[in-house]
Design an enzyme around this catalytic site. Structure first.
Site, PDB file in Angstrom:
ATOM      1  N   CYS A 136      48.062  28.037  40.624  1.00 49.66           N
ATOM      2  CA  CYS A 136      49.348  28.150  40.003  1.00 49.66           C
ATOM      3  C   CYS A 136      50.279  27.082  40.582  1.00 49.66           C
ATOM      4  CB  CYS A 136      50.194  29.408  40.155  1.00 49.66           C
ATOM      5  SG  CYS A 136      50.292  30.042  41.739  1.00 49.66           S
ATOM      6  N   LYS A 158      44.711  46.776  39.971  1.00 48.00           N
ATOM      7  CA  LYS A 158      43.610  46.276  38.879  1.00 48.00           C
ATOM      8  C   LYS A 158      43.540  44.930  39.179  1.00 48.00           C
ATOM      9  CE  LYS A 158      43.589  44.431  35.129  1.00 48.00           C
ATOM     10  NZ  LYS A 158      42.375  43.431  35.140  1.00 48.00           N
ATOM     11  N   SER A 214      41.323  41.257  38.464  1.00 48.28           N
ATOM     12  CA  SER A 214      40.699  40.663  37.281  1.00 48.28           C
ATOM     13  C   SER A 214      39.168  41.155  37.254  1.00 48.28           C
ATOM     14  CB  SER A 214      40.792  39.203  37.377  1.00 48.28           C
ATOM     15  OG  SER A 214      40.039  38.751  36.422  1.00 48.28           O
ATOM     16  N   GLU A 215      38.903  41.658  35.861  1.00 43.35           N
ATOM     17  CA  GLU A 215      37.612  42.025  35.525  1.00 43.35           C
ATOM     18  C   GLU A 215      36.555  40.875  36.081  1.00 43.35           C
ATOM     19  OE1 GLU A 215      35.986  41.670  31.624  1.00 43.35           O
ATOM     20  OE2 GLU A 215      37.649  41.195  31.028  1.00 43.35           O
ATOM     21  N   GLU A 269      49.472  24.195  31.736  1.00 43.50           N
ATOM     22  CA  GLU A 269      48.826  24.173  33.110  1.00 43.50           C
ATOM     23  C   GLU A 269      47.433  23.755  32.629  1.00 43.50           C
ATOM     24  OE1 GLU A 269      49.034  28.631  34.035  1.00 43.50           O
ATOM     25  OE2 GLU A 269      49.493  27.795  36.080  1.00 43.50           O
TER      26      GLU A 269
HETATM   27  P1  NAP Z   1      45.896  36.494  32.932  1.00 43.15           P
HETATM   28  O1  NAP Z   1      45.015  36.063  31.947  1.00 43.15           O
HETATM   29  O2  NAP Z   1      47.277  36.679  32.767  1.00 43.15           O
HETATM   30  O3  NAP Z   1      45.304  37.831  34.156  1.00 43.15           O
HETATM   31  C1  NAP Z   1      45.882  38.148  35.169  1.00 43.15           C
HETATM   32  C2  NAP Z   1      45.652  39.565  35.504  1.00 43.15           C
HETATM   33  O4  NAP Z   1      46.173  40.166  34.229  1.00 43.15           O
HETATM   34  C3  NAP Z   1      44.123  39.810  35.351  1.00 43.15           C
HETATM   35  O5  NAP Z   1      43.867  41.022  36.128  1.00 43.15           O
HETATM   36  C4  NAP Z   1      43.874  40.466  33.956  1.00 43.15           C
HETATM   37  O6  NAP Z   1      42.860  41.205  33.606  1.00 43.15           O
HETATM   38  C5  NAP Z   1      45.060  40.969  33.514  1.00 43.15           C
HETATM   39  N1  NAP Z   1      45.593  41.284  32.278  1.00 43.15           N
HETATM   40  C6  NAP Z   1      45.247  40.393  31.193  1.00 43.15           C
HETATM   41  N2  NAP Z   1      45.736  40.850  30.169  1.00 43.15           N
HETATM   42  C7  NAP Z   1      46.282  42.053  30.138  1.00 43.15           C
HETATM   43  C8  NAP Z   1      47.102  42.840  29.760  1.00 43.15           C
HETATM   44  N3  NAP Z   1      47.317  42.752  28.370  1.00 43.15           N
HETATM   45  N4  NAP Z   1      47.839  43.925  30.225  1.00 43.15           N
HETATM   46  C9  NAP Z   1      47.664  44.133  31.313  1.00 43.15           C
HETATM   47  N5  NAP Z   1      46.907  42.980  32.368  1.00 43.15           N
HETATM   48  C10 NAP Z   1      46.357  42.243  31.840  1.00 43.15           C
HETATM   49  O7  NAP Z   1      45.857  35.302  34.222  1.00 43.15           O
HETATM   50  P2  NAP Z   1      44.690  34.757  34.918  1.00 43.15           P
HETATM   51  O8  NAP Z   1      43.784  33.622  33.953  1.00 43.15           O
HETATM   52  O9  NAP Z   1      43.693  35.908  35.501  1.00 43.15           O
HETATM   53  O10 NAP Z   1      45.267  33.749  36.137  1.00 43.15           O
HETATM   54  C11 NAP Z   1      45.540  32.594  36.063  1.00 43.15           C
HETATM   55  C12 NAP Z   1      47.098  32.534  35.905  1.00 43.15           C
HETATM   56  O11 NAP Z   1      47.727  33.216  36.993  1.00 43.15           O
HETATM   57  C13 NAP Z   1      47.733  31.257  35.780  1.00 43.15           C
HETATM   58  O12 NAP Z   1      48.652  31.217  34.672  1.00 43.15           O
HETATM   59  C14 NAP Z   1      48.064  30.949  37.114  1.00 43.15           C
HETATM   60  O13 NAP Z   1      49.426  30.151  37.296  1.00 43.15           O
HETATM   61  C15 NAP Z   1      48.795  32.387  37.418  1.00 43.15           C
HETATM   62  N6  NAP Z   1      48.883  32.424  38.843  1.00 43.15           N
HETATM   63  C16 NAP Z   1      50.185  32.534  39.360  1.00 43.15           C
HETATM   64  C17 NAP Z   1      50.668  32.619  40.743  1.00 43.15           C
HETATM   65  C18 NAP Z   1      51.761  32.749  41.335  1.00 43.15           C
HETATM   66  O14 NAP Z   1      52.081  33.191  42.397  1.00 43.15           O
HETATM   67  N7  NAP Z   1      52.759  32.288  40.574  1.00 43.15           N
HETATM   68  C19 NAP Z   1      49.351  32.731  41.489  1.00 43.15           C
HETATM   69  C20 NAP Z   1      47.874  32.842  41.074  1.00 43.15           C
HETATM   70  C21 NAP Z   1      47.956  32.700  39.754  1.00 43.15           C
HETATM   71  P3  NAP Z   1      41.404  40.786  33.191  1.00 43.15           P
HETATM   72  O15 NAP Z   1      41.014  39.208  34.016  1.00 43.15           O
HETATM   73  O16 NAP Z   1      40.608  41.555  33.593  1.00 43.15           O
HETATM   74  O17 NAP Z   1      41.324  40.241  31.880  1.00 43.15           O
END
Ligand code: NAP
Length: 478
Positions: free
Chosen positions: A285, A175, A177-178, A382
């Site tokens: 991240c 899945k 991200s949308e 962040e």
């Molecule tokens: P996010 O909001 O947590 O979303 C990540 C993924 O989870 C997306 O596919 C999102 O879908 C999905 N998601 C959201 N709510 C969910 C739920 N209730 N149940 C299941 N899936 C759900 O994070 P983001 O804003 O996309 O990404 C940024 C974050 O990722 C930052 O905190 C960054 O530090 C972290 N990151 C970490 C790493 C690492 O390797 N540690 C690498 C890259 C990014 P939708 O987008 O479709 O809502």
């Protein structure tokens, strides 16, 4: 978007080797122009899980050489389509084209790496204290994997999970991200062209992440969830996985400090901090989130950093000279603005902010804040935007205490020539990855991942495939 291969632009979900259309669709927006670039199908999650479950047993029984050969074909196709893939990525994520191309190469490097790792999975034969007994450890694929990926690396976060899963013999429900489903769908198209067996890769595009997340985490036949994203969603998924006791890998948010000592090569430190802080407009991240500078060199360091920041070119990622693209959406711009305003209200000084003359798009200007303290929200979470913050320290112990004063433990960066200090900080910093006199810490052969609230599990490297393997012990009483 002018693609050499228009077939790469897919807008349906990919389930059981078929492109599946749907009446219900959601929009994908170009963050540089605010224009809709595609209407993507809402996927049938249950069908995707069933397809992966059906494909799992045969795929687990395929040979390592078959899986490696598929991965190598996929790797070649990704590189052959690099220019188109980068265009798709820039259109949906806003990333400058050169950075998007670098991400596609980085994404491809995981496929190549794990093609080789597929061939190196071994087990053990153990010594025994009982006569005639044979003790063996087998490594087997964990089973069906659900992979949930973020928008900030729409290609690399996908291949960093899919390649080791396929190498190990696991079918996947992905899945993305949308906000950035098009890159994932293009990668799936190429995986299909490379000959991935039907049902081994299923891509569910959806605008309802919460419902999809529930379906994936609660399903008894999904053996593992691998997630990259925010700490808040990671914690939620961990709770949801508890009932079915799934294997879990969590790559979550960071709050990386860059610690610059007076004896550092300041030119090197500034260059490395710039590269890390402003990569993807500050939306990674492992971006430097807090710059901790020894007091005695504060003025010199700030002047050098400011000079570098004012040369940054902001604009749509398709413009060749651009280094800073838009943020992912309007909410991201509002969040960064709020963090900067709060910090200034709490006493931080706005040393520099670029002036932008862009009418459309979710842009935030490159900014430098000084006199920042740990009490400010901007130091505690962040930033995920092109904002550099400088905080001062006077002793090494104070630097260490400030650096570790965070729930996150993903990455840190250290700039000093003192080898004693390098050892001390290497041992004492509470992070999964440390850049020493440099900030380029992301490569396919390094173990990427964090500790504390940044999650657990490692991606890439020889450790990465272990996340998709489980041990079975054979106690053979001969
Ligand atoms: P996010 O909001 O947590 O979303 C990540 C993924 O989870 C997306 O596919 C999102 O879908 C999905 N998601 C959201 N709510 C969910 C739920 N209730 N149940 C299941 N899936 C759900 O994070 P983001 O804003 O996309 O990404 C940024 C974050 O990722 C930052 O905190 C960054 O530090 C972290 N990151 C970490 C790493 C690492 O390797 N540690 C690498 C890259 C990014 P939708 O987008 O479709 O809502």
């Amino acid at each position: 978007m002018q693609l050499a291969n228009p077939e790469l632009l897919r807008t349906d979900s990919f389930i059981a080797g078929q492109w599946q259309s749907a009446d219900s669709r959601f929009s994908v927006i170009n963050p540089a122009t605010e224009q809709v670039i595609a209407q993507v199908a809402e996927a049938d999650v249950d069908a995707a899980i069933s397809a992966a479950v059906a494909a799992q047993r045969e795929f687990a029984n395929s040979t390592a050489s078959e899986r490696a050969a598929f991965l190598l074909r996929w790797h070649q196709l990704v590189l052959a389509n690099l220019t188109d893939l980068a265009q798709i990525l820039t259109a949906e994520a806003g990333k400058p084209l050169q950075e998007a191309q670098a991400e596609i190469r980085y994404a491809a490097s995981f496929i190549e790496w794990f093609a080789a790792e597929a061939l190196r999975v071994t087990g053990d034969v153990l010594a025994t204290s009982v006569k005639g007994q044979r003790l063996l450890n087998l490594k087997q694929p964990v089973g069906v994997v659900a992979a949930i990926t973020p928008w900030n690396f729409p290609a690399a976060m996908v291949t960093r999970k899919l390649a080791p899963a396929f190498a190990a013999g696991c079918a996947v429900v992905l899945k993305p991200s949308e906000l950035t489903p098009l890159t994932a769908l293009a990668l799936a198209y190429l995986a299909d062209q490379a000959g991935i067996p039907k049902g081994v890769l299923n891509v569910i595009t959806s605008s309802d992440a919460a419902t999809v997340g529930q379906a994936l985490t609660r399903h008894p036949q999904i053996a593992k969830v691998t997630f990259t994203g925010s700490t808040a969603v990671g914690k939620l998924l961990m709770r949801q996985c508890a009932d079915t006791v799934k294997r879990l890998s969590l790559e979550l948010g960071g709050n990386a400090p860059a610690i610059v000592f007076a004896d550092a090569d300041l030119a090197v430190a500034v260059q490395a901090v710039m590269a890390s802080k402003f990569r993807n407009a500050g939306q990674t991240c492992v971006c430097v989130n807090r710059i901790l500078v020894e007091e005695s060199i504060a003025a010199e360091f700030s002047a050098l950093l400011q000079k570098a920041i004012l040369h940054l070119v902001t604009g749509p990622g398709v413009t060749p000279s651009v280094q800073i693209g838009p943020l992912i959406n309007a909410a991201a711009v509002a969040k960064v603005s709020q963090l900067v305003n709060d910090a200034v209200a709490a006493g931080a000084s706005l040393s520099y902010q670029a002036e932008l003359a862009l009418e459309l798009g979710y842009f935030y200007p490159p900014t430098l804040l000084e006199n920042v303290t740990s009490a400010m929200r901007i130091s505690q979470q962040e930033i995920f935007g092109p904002v550099a913050t400088i905080q001062l320290f006077s002793t090494a112990e104070e630097a260490l205490q400030l650096a570790n004063d965070s729930q996150s433990g993903l990455a840190a960066y250290l700039f000093t020539k003192d080898t004693q200090r390098i050892w001390h900080f290497s041992e004492q910093l509470q992070v999964g990855m440390l850049g020493i006199n440099g900030s380029a810490i992301s490569q396919a052969h390094i173990p990427f991942g964090g500790i504390k609230s940044s999650g657990f599990g490692r991606e890439g490297s020889s450790y990465g495939i272990e996340e998709y393997l489980q041990l079975k012990h054979l106690c053979w009483a001969n």
